[in-house]
Write an enzyme that holds these catalytic residues in place. Structure first.
Site, PDB file in Angstrom:
ATOM      1  CB  SER A 100       4.972  -2.038  12.010  1.00  0.00           C
ATOM      2  OG  SER A 100       4.600  -0.704  12.306  1.00  0.00           O
ATOM      3  CD  GLU A 104      -5.898  -1.307   8.474  1.00  0.00           C
ATOM      4  OE1 GLU A 104      -4.859  -1.022   7.857  1.00  0.00           O
ATOM      5  OE2 GLU A 104      -6.885  -0.563   8.538  1.00  0.00           O
ATOM      6  CE  LYS A 140      -0.214   3.321   4.755  1.00  0.00           C
ATOM      7  NZ  LYS A 140      -0.084   3.476   6.205  1.00  0.00           N
ATOM      8  N   GLY A 182       2.415   2.064  11.023  1.00  0.00           N
ATOM      9  CA  GLY A 182       3.351   3.175  10.894  1.00  0.00           C
ATOM     10  C   GLY A 182       3.994   3.612  12.193  1.00  0.00           C
ATOM     11  CD  GLU A 218      -2.973   5.560   6.731  1.00  0.00           C
ATOM     12  OE1 GLU A 218      -1.919   5.289   7.340  1.00  0.00           O
ATOM     13  OE2 GLU A 218      -3.069   5.561   5.490  1.00  0.00           O
ATOM     14  CG  ASN A 220      -1.771   1.247   1.321  1.00  0.00           C
ATOM     15  OD1 ASN A 220      -1.915   1.990   0.353  1.00  0.00           O
ATOM     16  ND2 ASN A 220      -2.342   1.484   2.491  1.00  0.00           N
ATOM     17  CG  HIS A 235      -5.913   1.750   5.217  1.00  0.00           C
ATOM     18  ND1 HIS A 235      -5.428   2.697   6.098  1.00  0.00           N
ATOM     19  CD2 HIS A 235      -4.907   0.853   5.027  1.00  0.00           C
ATOM     20  CE1 HIS A 235      -4.182   2.387   6.423  1.00  0.00           C
ATOM     21  NE2 HIS A 235      -3.842   1.274   5.791  1.00  0.00           N
TER      22      HIS A 235
END
Length: 241
Positions: free
Chosen positions: A204, A165, A11, A171, A98, A9, A96
């Site tokens: 991660s 996730e 992003k 991250g 985010e 991904n 996702h």
């Protein structure tokens, strides 16, 4: 048999020039990659068409990072599933963390996007996972089960990938212990009606922990963020032992 799915991904990273530079190094690392793994690059919208044409006939599939539930309309900034299909896209990340955190994505809109993607012939990668606060409060299972119950209404599970996730590990450099990720993914699988849905771990994922992650029996792949931006790094993940 469940297939192995490794997806990068990107992003909001990589111009077209940067994407092409990445491919020069990455493709050369796949000569000995086992045939049993699906390799996907989920790239920004501006890179989709170029990479799809460049990778036509290769084993690397292209994925998008979002899709709208309507096929057309006054939805500034959105993209429809037929548009993605025309650009050579085969997979699309939906829900996702985010997108949920920064853009107000809900389980209901996630469900609409999944169904729209499948109707067009795209395979959705549904993301689910808990925050640190939810984990500390003992709400992991209830939260994820709720996401699944609402997100999978009228969804064809034979054309689906799920990514677990843990939001607190995305991250941050913190990785959920592989045995714990395996446990949660096993719980996710117990709520599905189709036993062969691939379930990835995302959070991660790095070259130095991918072997341990993929040694777990319930984990079918990885959704990789930062480590997918560098060709050698992502190749090592794709070529896990």
């Amino acid at each position: 048999m469940r297939k192995i799915v490794i997806a990068g991904n990107w992003k909001m990273y990589k111009t077209q020039a940067e994407a092409m530079e990445f491919l020069q190094g990455f493709k050369s690392e796949l000569d000995t990659t086992p045939d049993d793994r699906e390799i996907i690059l989920c790239v920004p919208f501006t890179d989709l068409d170029l990479l799809s044409k460049t990778l036509h006939g290769s084993r690397i599939q292209i994925g998008a990072q979002n899709v709208h539930w309507e096929t057309s309309g006054a939805y500034t900034g959105e993209v429809a599933a037929p548009m993605l299909l025309e650009a050579g896209v085969r997979y699309v990340i939906i829900g996702h963390s985010e997108r949920r955190q920064y853009f107000g994505e809900t389980d209901e809109t996630v469900n609409l996007r999944i169904k729209a993607a499948q109707k067009a012939g795209l395979t959705p990668i549904l993301c689910v996972g808990e925050t640190k606060q939810q984990r500390d409060a003992g709400e992991i299972e209830s939260h994820i089960f709720s996401q699944l119950a609402k997100g999978l209404v009228d969804v064809d599970q034979t054309s689906l990938v799920i990514a677990y996730e843990p939001i607190w590990a995305i991250g941050t450099g913190d990785t959920c212990a592989s045995t714990e990720a395996n446990r949660v993914i096993g719980l996710i699988r117990s709520k599905l009606t189709h036993s062969n849905v691939p379930i990835q771990y995302g959070g991660s994922v790095k070259p130095d922990n991918i072997d341990e992650i993929m040694a777990q029996p319930e984990i079918d792949g990885a959704l990789v963020g930062g480590a997918s931006l560098e060709a050698t790094s992502f190749a090592r993940i794709v070529n896990f032992q």
